[in-house]
Structure formats: structure tokens, C-alpha cells
Motif scaffolding. Sequence first.
Motif, PDB file in Angstrom:
ATOM      1  N   CYS A  27       0.815  -1.213   0.000  1.00  0.00           N
ATOM      2  CA  CYS A  27       0.000   0.000   0.000  1.00  0.00           C
ATOM      3  C   CYS A  27       0.848   1.262   0.000  1.00  0.00           C
ATOM      4  N   GLU A  31      -3.408   5.204   1.390  1.00  0.00           N
ATOM      5  CA  GLU A  31      -4.413   4.135   1.311  1.00  0.00           C
ATOM      6  C   GLU A  31      -4.706   3.490   2.665  1.00  0.00           C
ATOM      7  N   SER A  55      -6.055  -1.095  -1.418  1.00  0.00           N
ATOM      8  CA  SER A  55      -4.631  -1.318  -1.695  1.00  0.00           C
ATOM      9  C   SER A  55      -4.388  -2.611  -2.464  1.00  0.00           C
ATOM     10  N   ASN A  56      -3.172  -2.696  -3.011  1.00  0.00           N
ATOM     11  CA  ASN A  56      -2.701  -3.929  -3.652  1.00  0.00           C
ATOM     12  C   ASN A  56      -3.665  -4.404  -4.739  1.00  0.00           C
TER      13      ASN A  56
END
Length: 170
Positions: A27, A31, A55-56
Motif C-alpha cells: 500500500c 491508502e 490497496s494492492n
Amino acid sequence: MRQVLDTVWQRRGTSWLWDEEARNTVCAAGEVWSLRQFLLAAVPNGSGWPEELPSNQGRTLVVAGLEGSLDLLAPDQGEVWLGDTIKRAILSFQDEWGGDGALIFWMPQGDKRLSVLPTTDAVSWLCEAPHRGNQLDFGRLLWGEANEYPQEILLREGARAAGLFHLRIT
């Protein structure tokens, strides 16, 4: 304690992460959710879980603030709050996302505050001032002493642990 070199913790389960390099792999700073946002999403009639995790590439939710919140509570209050409110929120996240999302608690001092007893793999939270010297039975409160399940997260072979990973809390 078993160790995980795989990146599964970035996509599934619940982790308590203290390594900045590891956090940066999943992240950006903007975020990260506050603990308040996380708890509001988990309660009925709260804000609810987002349609996509922040995220991600939509696979991970990183939450900050658990460490500081535990420090504000007396040990007996911390045990109740961790075993009731936090565990209920984790279970809510798991119910919503199943195996399709990772929940990560960002705990910058976690390597100094989470203690693993090598003989049993029991995990304790070491309280800080003004309650220094006290411990919370972290593993019992969150995963019911299923001590064979949490794993130390390693970023590479021979590295120090970057956090703890638990695939599914029940």
C-alpha cells in the motif's frame, strides 16, 4: 513458529505487520485506513465495507491505530476490547471478503510489542506505560490459542520477521 515466505499474506487472511518495506509492498501511505474507519465499516448500519479494497490492486486493506488504542486502555479493558470489538470486526471483514482479501494491521512497534513464547508459540501483547509489565494474551483473545496457525512473515530467506500472518480466524 512456522514461517511464510510466500506472498499469500498480501492477498488473504489477517496480518499484524511492523516492517515498513513489507507495508510498502502492499500500500501507499494514503491508502491506509484509520482504526476508526475500520470499526465503522464492520458495525451494522455503519459505513459498510467498500466494493473494492483500497490497496494492492483491490486485494488488501491496511489499518493503522491498533497499537495506540491498546496503549490507551488498562490491561483488563484492552483484553475485553481486543477479544470482543476487534475480533468481531476481523470476523466481519472475513465474512465480507472471504479468501479474496487481506486485512493488515500496521503496527510499527509490533516487533517490540508482540512476544512469541517459543515453547508454545503463544503470542502476547506487551503493554506500555503506564501499564508496562502487563501483557494481554493476544493469541487467546484473537484466535483462541490455535497457536499452530499463525506464521511469521519473512520477506526473504534468513530475514527477520516482518509480521505475523493468520490465514483465517474463527
